[in-house]
Design a protein around this motif. Structure first.
Motif, PDB file in Angstrom:
ATOM      1  N   TYR A 193       6.314  25.517 134.481  1.00  0.00           N
ATOM      2  CA  TYR A 193       5.123  25.981 135.251  1.00  0.00           C
ATOM      3  C   TYR A 193       5.472  27.379 135.320  1.00  0.00           C
ATOM      4  N   PRO A 247      -2.175  32.278 143.356  1.00  0.00           N
ATOM      5  CA  PRO A 247      -2.341  31.545 144.499  1.00  0.00           C
ATOM      6  C   PRO A 247      -0.801  31.023 145.179  1.00  0.00           C
ATOM      7  N   ASN A 256      -8.902  29.166 134.859  1.00  0.00           N
ATOM      8  CA  ASN A 256      -8.452  28.470 136.016  1.00  0.00           C
ATOM      9  C   ASN A 256      -7.410  27.105 135.574  1.00  0.00           C
ATOM     10  N   ASP A 300     -14.235  21.601 131.935  1.00  0.00           N
ATOM     11  CA  ASP A 300     -13.187  20.767 132.426  1.00  0.00           C
ATOM     12  C   ASP A 300     -12.853  19.671 131.146  1.00  0.00           C
ATOM     13  N   ARG A 302     -12.990  20.383 140.018  1.00  0.00           N
ATOM     14  CA  ARG A 302     -12.327  20.239 141.205  1.00  0.00           C
ATOM     15  C   ARG A 302     -11.355  21.350 141.662  1.00  0.00           C
ATOM     16  N   VAL A 306     -14.677  20.333 127.906  1.00  0.00           N
ATOM     17  CA  VAL A 306     -13.759  21.024 126.807  1.00  0.00           C
ATOM     18  C   VAL A 306     -12.266  20.954 127.154  1.00  0.00           C
ATOM     19  N   ASP A 307     -11.387  20.741 126.273  1.00  0.00           N
ATOM     20  CA  ASP A 307      -9.881  20.633 126.231  1.00  0.00           C
ATOM     21  C   ASP A 307      -9.475  21.982 125.980  1.00  0.00           C
ATOM     22  N   ILE A 308      -9.032  23.034 126.752  1.00  0.00           N
ATOM     23  CA  ILE A 308      -8.798  24.197 126.477  1.00  0.00           C
ATOM     24  C   ILE A 308      -7.517  24.199 125.457  1.00  0.00           C
ATOM     25  N   ILE A 344      -2.351  26.009 148.152  1.00  0.00           N
ATOM     26  CA  ILE A 344      -3.744  26.028 148.351  1.00  0.00           C
ATOM     27  C   ILE A 344      -3.780  24.351 148.401  1.00  0.00           C
ATOM     28  N   THR A 364      -5.344  21.701 147.524  1.00  0.00           N
ATOM     29  CA  THR A 364      -6.261  20.835 146.492  1.00  0.00           C
ATOM     30  C   THR A 364      -5.567  19.498 146.390  1.00  0.00           C
ATOM     31  N   LYS A 405       3.246  30.619 133.976  1.00  0.00           N
ATOM     32  CA  LYS A 405       2.456  31.568 134.897  1.00  0.00           C
ATOM     33  C   LYS A 405       3.040  32.879 134.706  1.00  0.00           C
ATOM     34  N   ILE A 462      -9.733  24.644 143.049  1.00  0.00           N
ATOM     35  CA  ILE A 462      -9.905  25.982 142.905  1.00  0.00           C
ATOM     36  C   ILE A 462     -10.826  26.519 142.141  1.00  0.00           C
TER      37      ILE A 462
HETATM   38  N1  LIG Z   1      -3.102  24.388 144.478  1.00  0.00           N
HETATM   39  C1  LIG Z   1      -2.169  25.196 144.519  1.00  0.00           C
HETATM   40  O1  LIG Z   1      -1.460  25.305 145.426  1.00  0.00           O
HETATM   41  C2  LIG Z   1      -1.960  26.303 143.405  1.00  0.00           C
HETATM   42  C3  LIG Z   1      -0.909  27.329 143.543  1.00  0.00           C
HETATM   43  C4  LIG Z   1      -0.559  28.135 142.543  1.00  0.00           C
HETATM   44  C5  LIG Z   1      -1.366  28.187 141.490  1.00  0.00           C
HETATM   45  N2  LIG Z   1      -2.465  27.297 141.402  1.00  0.00           N
HETATM   46  C6  LIG Z   1      -3.166  27.399 140.087  1.00  0.00           C
HETATM   47  O2  LIG Z   1      -4.513  27.266 140.129  1.00  0.00           O
HETATM   48  C7  LIG Z   1      -5.338  26.487 139.125  1.00  0.00           C
HETATM   49  C8  LIG Z   1      -6.222  25.203 139.736  1.00  0.00           C
HETATM   50  O3  LIG Z   1      -5.302  24.489 140.469  1.00  0.00           O
HETATM   51  P1  LIG Z   1      -6.001  23.525 141.509  1.00  0.00           P
HETATM   52  O4  LIG Z   1      -4.902  23.025 142.404  1.00  0.00           O
HETATM   53  O5  LIG Z   1      -7.299  23.420 141.442  1.00  0.00           O
HETATM   54  O6  LIG Z   1      -5.480  21.908 140.491  1.00  0.00           O
HETATM   55  P2  LIG Z   1      -6.472  20.707 140.077  1.00  0.00           P
HETATM   56  O7  LIG Z   1      -5.330  20.064 139.461  1.00  0.00           O
HETATM   57  O8  LIG Z   1      -7.209  20.487 141.568  1.00  0.00           O
HETATM   58  O9  LIG Z   1      -7.419  21.353 139.071  1.00  0.00           O
HETATM   59  C9  LIG Z   1      -7.203  21.513 137.816  1.00  0.00           C
HETATM   60  C10 LIG Z   1      -8.381  21.251 136.972  1.00  0.00           C
HETATM   61  O10 LIG Z   1      -8.008  21.676 135.513  1.00  0.00           O
HETATM   62  C11 LIG Z   1      -8.478  20.639 134.629  1.00  0.00           C
HETATM   63  N3  LIG Z   1      -7.710  20.819 133.444  1.00  0.00           N
HETATM   64  C12 LIG Z   1      -6.532  20.265 133.253  1.00  0.00           C
HETATM   65  N4  LIG Z   1      -5.847  20.413 131.924  1.00  0.00           N
HETATM   66  C13 LIG Z   1      -7.133  20.898 131.376  1.00  0.00           C
HETATM   67  C14 LIG Z   1      -7.223  21.175 129.807  1.00  0.00           C
HETATM   68  N5  LIG Z   1      -6.362  20.860 128.888  1.00  0.00           N
HETATM   69  N6  LIG Z   1      -8.738  21.636 129.579  1.00  0.00           N
HETATM   70  C15 LIG Z   1      -9.766  21.885 130.672  1.00  0.00           C
HETATM   71  N7  LIG Z   1      -9.353  21.444 131.835  1.00  0.00           N
HETATM   72  C16 LIG Z   1      -8.264  20.941 132.222  1.00  0.00           C
HETATM   73  C17 LIG Z   1      -8.259  19.232 135.454  1.00  0.00           C
HETATM   74  O11 LIG Z   1      -9.099  18.252 134.653  1.00  0.00           O
HETATM   75  C18 LIG Z   1      -8.807  19.846 136.958  1.00  0.00           C
HETATM   76  O12 LIG Z   1     -10.202  19.658 137.061  1.00  0.00           O
HETATM   77  C19 LIG Z   1      -4.262  25.949 138.339  1.00  0.00           C
HETATM   78  O13 LIG Z   1      -3.953  26.892 137.148  1.00  0.00           O
HETATM   79  C20 LIG Z   1      -2.974  25.929 138.976  1.00  0.00           C
HETATM   80  O14 LIG Z   1      -1.687  26.211 138.470  1.00  0.00           O
HETATM   81  C21 LIG Z   1      -2.657  26.405 142.169  1.00  0.00           C
END
Ligand SMILES: NC(=O)c1ccc[n+]([C@@H]2O[C@H](COP(=O)([O-])OP(=O)(O)OC[C@H]3O[C@@H](n4cnc5c(N)ncnc54)[C@H](O)[C@@H]3O)[C@@H](O)[C@H]2O)c1
Length: 263
Positions: free
Chosen positions: A168, A197, A103, A45, A24, A76-78, A200, A202, A172, A26
């Motif tokens: 967090y 980012p 990501n 994911d 889901r 996959v759990d990273i 964003i 999401t 980062k 980004i």
């Molecule tokens: N949305 C924002 O405003 C924003 C801003 C700055 C940075 N980010 C970064 O962008 C990236 C994506 O963010 P997003 O908003 O799309 O988040 P999101 O929560 O919508 O998606 C994150 C995805 O990562 C997966 N995930 C979590 N833990 C995991 C693990 N251990 N193994 C595998 N998958 C795992 C989740 O299941 C989810 O599908 C993240 O790294 C977040 O920190 C987002």
């Protein structure tokens, strides 16, 4: 090497990519771009059900646009280095691996003095150690491919804090340090860059602000480009950095925030 007069399309034809956390948000938008531009793209994911659904939807969407695509998915759990290593072998078997996009990430709202220690540990483990495990497992495969690249998803929090808490922001900032180091260690074969980012739209963002229209309005007023960022805004930058169009760019950290952070 860049050809002075030749034309080059932005393309991932013949390349393979792994995108973590791509069920889901980004990550999904990144997988959509890379697959649409021709890469065999593997969605990883933690949530297998949503990953499978995303892969199915993206395949249909790309097919409806007349774009052939090779989209795969795997649960996959990273945070599990052994699973990461075996899944990377699997993803690279056959075509090898050209692109890794780290990501997957998480956050929560915490004050430092009351943050449970396991929340600190788990956040660092997902965001920073998970990124490291994926890089470590991908490097031998990437080294075999000309033009290979890693793109890490960091955050503006690495620069200015925020994003939920110190766990967090620290994770980062760690990703950006790892990016700069790997860019040196892996040159000239593999390029490594980060994107940061900010704000964003999401599920993560909606969960925090959907019921706070005044806060959303306040944020909007802080963004010179006058809109909340979309996952596609990040995906376009990631595709660029992963592609041969960025062949002379490595060790860079690209802030994508509509101009909000520095104005
Ligand atoms: N949305 C924002 O405003 C924003 C801003 C700055 C940075 N980010 C970064 O962008 C990236 C994506 O963010 P997003 O908003 O799309 O988040 P999101 O929560 O919508 O998606 C994150 C995805 O990562 C997966 N995930 C979590 N833990 C995991 C693990 N251990 N193994 C595998 N998958 C795992 C989740 O299941 C989810 O599908 C993240 O790294 C977040 O920190 C987002």
């Amino acid at each position: 090497m860049a050809n002075k007069n030749g034309w080059r399309d932005l393309s991932f034809q013949g390349k393979s990519a792994v995108v973590t956390g791509a069920a889901r948000g980004i990550g999904r938008a990144v997988a959509y771009r890379l697959a649409g531009l021709g890469a065999r793209t593997v969605i990883w994911d933690l949530d297998g059900e949503v990953a499978e659904q995303a892969a199915g939807e993206l395949r249909q969407l790309l097919a409806s646009q007349g774009r052939a695509n090779r989209l795969e998915w795997k649960q996959v759990d990273i945070t599990d280095p052994e699973t990461v290593a075996s899944s990377m072998e699997e993803a690279a078997s056959g075509d090898g691996l050209d692109v890794l996009v780290n990501n997957a990430g998480t956050t929560s709202v915490q004050q430092t003095e009351t943050m449970p220690l396991d929340v600190w540990d788990r956040t660092l483990r997902i965001n920073l150690s998970g990124t490291f495990y994926c890089c470590r497992a991908a490097i031998p495969h990437l080294k075999r491919k000309p033009g290979a690249a890693i793109v890490n998803i960091s955050s503006s929090s690495a620069l200015v804090g925020g994003g939920g808490g110190g766990h967090y922001a620290a994770s980062k900032a760690g990703i950006d340090g790892l990016t700069r180091h790997l860019a040196r260690e892996l040159a000239p074969g593999v390029r490594v860059n980060s994107v940061q980012p900010r704000t964003i739209d999401t599920e993560l963002f909606q969960a925090r602000y959907a019921h706070a229209p005044l806060e959303q309005e306040k944020i909007l007023n802080q963004i010179p480009l006058r809109r909340i960022g979309q996952p596609e805004d990040i995906a376009d930058a990631v595709a660029f950095l992963a592609s041969d169009w960025a062949a002379y760019i490595t060790g860079q950290i690209l802030l994508i925030d509509g101009g909000r952070t520095y104005q």
